[in-house]
Design a protein around this motif. Sequence first.
Motif, PDB file in Angstrom:
ATOM      1  N   SER A   1       0.834  -1.199   0.000  1.00 57.75           N
ATOM      2  CA  SER A   1       0.000   0.000   0.000  1.00 57.75           C
ATOM      3  C   SER A   1       0.869   1.248   0.000  1.00 57.75           C
ATOM      4  N   ALA A   2       0.292   2.349  -0.455  1.00 57.23           N
ATOM      5  CA  ALA A   2       0.991   3.625  -0.445  1.00 57.23           C
ATOM      6  C   ALA A   2       1.256   4.049   0.995  1.00 57.23           C
ATOM      7  N   SER A   3       2.314   4.825   1.205  1.00 56.64           N
ATOM      8  CA  SER A   3       2.635   5.303   2.550  1.00 56.64           C
ATOM      9  C   SER A   3       1.618   6.324   3.039  1.00 56.64           C
ATOM     10  N   HIS A   4       0.910   6.973   2.126  1.00 59.44           N
ATOM     11  CA  HIS A   4      -0.150   7.914   2.490  1.00 59.44           C
ATOM     12  C   HIS A   4      -1.457   7.136   2.665  1.00 59.44           C
ATOM     13  N   PRO A   5      -2.255   7.435   3.685  1.00 60.10           N
ATOM     14  CA  PRO A   5      -3.497   6.693   3.913  1.00 60.10           C
ATOM     15  C   PRO A   5      -4.504   6.815   2.778  1.00 60.10           C
TER      16      PRO A   5
ATOM     17  N   LYS B   1      -5.347   0.844   5.825  1.00 60.69           N
ATOM     18  CA  LYS B   1      -5.743  -0.173   6.806  1.00 60.69           C
ATOM     19  C   LYS B   1      -6.668  -1.222   6.187  1.00 60.69           C
ATOM     20  N   LEU B   2      -7.450  -0.798   5.203  1.00 60.59           N
ATOM     21  CA  LEU B   2      -8.394  -1.707   4.560  1.00 60.59           C
ATOM     22  C   LEU B   2      -7.714  -2.618   3.535  1.00 60.59           C
ATOM     23  N   GLU B   3      -6.768  -2.080   2.794  1.00 59.73           N
ATOM     24  CA  GLU B   3      -6.125  -2.868   1.732  1.00 59.73           C
ATOM     25  C   GLU B   3      -5.476  -4.161   2.232  1.00 59.73           C
ATOM     26  N   PRO B   4      -4.738  -4.152   3.358  1.00 61.92           N
ATOM     27  CA  PRO B   4      -4.175  -5.424   3.836  1.00 61.92           C
ATOM     28  C   PRO B   4      -5.239  -6.473   4.145  1.00 61.92           C
ATOM     29  N   ILE B   5      -6.386  -6.053   4.628  1.00 57.03           N
ATOM     30  CA  ILE B   5      -7.483  -6.989   4.897  1.00 57.03           C
ATOM     31  C   ILE B   5      -7.962  -7.615   3.594  1.00 57.03           C
ATOM     32  N   LEU B   6      -8.123  -6.788   2.570  1.00 56.71           N
ATOM     33  CA  LEU B   6      -8.576  -7.298   1.277  1.00 56.71           C
ATOM     34  C   LEU B   6      -7.560  -8.278   0.698  1.00 56.71           C
ATOM     35  N   ARG B   7      -6.276  -7.972   0.841  1.00 56.43           N
ATOM     36  CA  ARG B   7      -5.252  -8.883   0.336  1.00 56.43           C
ATOM     37  C   ARG B   7      -5.328 -10.247   1.032  1.00 56.43           C
ATOM     38  N   GLU B   8      -5.375 -10.209   2.358  1.00 55.12           N
ATOM     39  CA  GLU B   8      -5.394 -11.446   3.132  1.00 55.12           C
ATOM     40  C   GLU B   8      -6.608 -12.299   2.789  1.00 55.12           C
ATOM     41  N   GLU B   9      -7.765 -11.661   2.735  1.00 53.51           N
ATOM     42  CA  GLU B   9      -8.990 -12.420   2.497  1.00 53.51           C
ATOM     43  C   GLU B   9      -9.062 -12.937   1.061  1.00 53.51           C
TER      44      GLU B   9
ATOM     45  N   GLY C   1      -7.010  26.316   4.222  1.00 52.50           N
ATOM     46  CA  GLY C   1      -6.673  24.901   4.153  1.00 52.50           C
ATOM     47  C   GLY C   1      -7.778  24.033   4.741  1.00 52.50           C
ATOM     48  N   PHE C   2      -7.550  22.749   4.692  1.00 55.06           N
ATOM     49  CA  PHE C   2      -8.517  21.776   5.198  1.00 55.06           C
ATOM     50  C   PHE C   2      -7.759  20.746   6.024  1.00 55.06           C
ATOM     51  N   LEU C   3      -8.218  20.516   7.244  1.00 52.78           N
ATOM     52  CA  LEU C   3      -7.540  19.624   8.177  1.00 52.78           C
ATOM     53  C   LEU C   3      -8.489  18.511   8.593  1.00 52.78           C
ATOM     54  N   THR C   4      -8.022  17.273   8.472  1.00 57.19           N
ATOM     55  CA  THR C   4      -8.820  16.138   8.910  1.00 57.19           C
ATOM     56  C   THR C   4      -7.902  15.073   9.481  1.00 57.19           C
ATOM     57  N   HIS C   5      -8.470  14.009  10.007  1.00 65.27           N
ATOM     58  CA  HIS C   5      -7.679  12.987  10.693  1.00 65.27           C
ATOM     59  C   HIS C   5      -8.106  11.598  10.243  1.00 65.27           C
ATOM     60  N   TYR C   6      -7.310  10.599  10.625  1.00 65.21           N
ATOM     61  CA  TYR C   6      -7.567   9.216  10.232  1.00 65.21           C
ATOM     62  C   TYR C   6      -7.927   8.322  11.421  1.00 65.21           C
ATOM     63  N   GLY C   7      -8.178   8.921  12.562  1.00 68.97           N
ATOM     64  CA  GLY C   7      -8.645   8.153  13.704  1.00 68.97           C
ATOM     65  C   GLY C   7      -7.565   7.446  14.495  1.00 68.97           C
ATOM     66  N   ASP C   8      -6.307   7.642  14.123  1.00 71.74           N
ATOM     67  CA  ASP C   8      -5.218   6.971  14.826  1.00 71.74           C
ATOM     68  C   ASP C   8      -4.064   7.946  15.071  1.00 71.74           C
ATOM     69  N   SER C   9      -4.417   9.188  15.338  1.00 71.88           N
ATOM     70  CA  SER C   9      -3.457  10.272  15.590  1.00 71.88           C
ATOM     71  C   SER C   9      -2.697  10.700  14.340  1.00 71.88           C
TER      72      SER C   9
END
Length: 257
Positions: free
Chosen positions: A39-43, A116-124, A225-233
């Motif tokens: 996966s890309a280093s950016h979320p 976070k979702l892509e690794p789940i898709l790969r595994e499954e 600008g626009f600021l948002t988060h990914y739920g994990d700091s």
Amino acid sequence: MQHRIPVAIIGGSLVGLSASLFLSWLNVPNIVIEKHKGSASHPRAMGFTQTTMEHYSMAGIIHRIPQWSVDARLRRITVESLTGQWFNEEAWTPNDEHRILTECSPFTGTAMAQDKLEPILREEALKLGSQLRLGTELLSFEQSAEGVLLHIYDKNTGQHEDILADYVIAADGANSTVRETLGIHRVGVGHLCYMQSVLFFCPQADEFLKSGFQQFSIRQNDFKGFLTHYGDSRWVLMWQAGKPRIQRQHSSLSNRL
């Protein structure tokens, strides 16, 4: 080397991995060709709809994806900065209450980040029998009476290989090599703007989420600008620029938050 497979998927990000997962769930052999090794280093993307969750539920992976709370409310506010003055609340989606319609679906959607979702898709997908070829690049392809002949290069081994597929799915992004080769053009308004962003880890900023707001539109005299988060700091600050001039923008980043 050459082998044959019913479906070859070019691109192993969300779309390609989801296609592979669903095909394997239907017992259709397939292979994913992805030039990157992970996966890309950016979320990247954040947030997936109820309909998407319904599809993942059919494939049996919904238990691995955290759902929005039924009582969740998505809120955005205009601020000078997180520590400065806070102004008015904005509509999350104009002309839409953006309520979670539980009467329409048993699912509520998710705020999981793409990386976070892509690794789940790969595994499954692998569990169901998909073949994933990460670090492998599509060089060219051609139609024949027998199917589509793909010429690929494995960057891990340095080997060239041919794959004969009955069908090919182009999931290789907006600048799709497959689409361009086939002469399928894009239509629309064209270029919109240049955007720059900075991804950073800042647990201290999580305190501001206790306000009930998840996104912040920053308005200063010389900066918007626009600021948002990914739920994990992890947080991301985005802003529009005529053309990238990163040096000047980054030097004053700390003053924007």
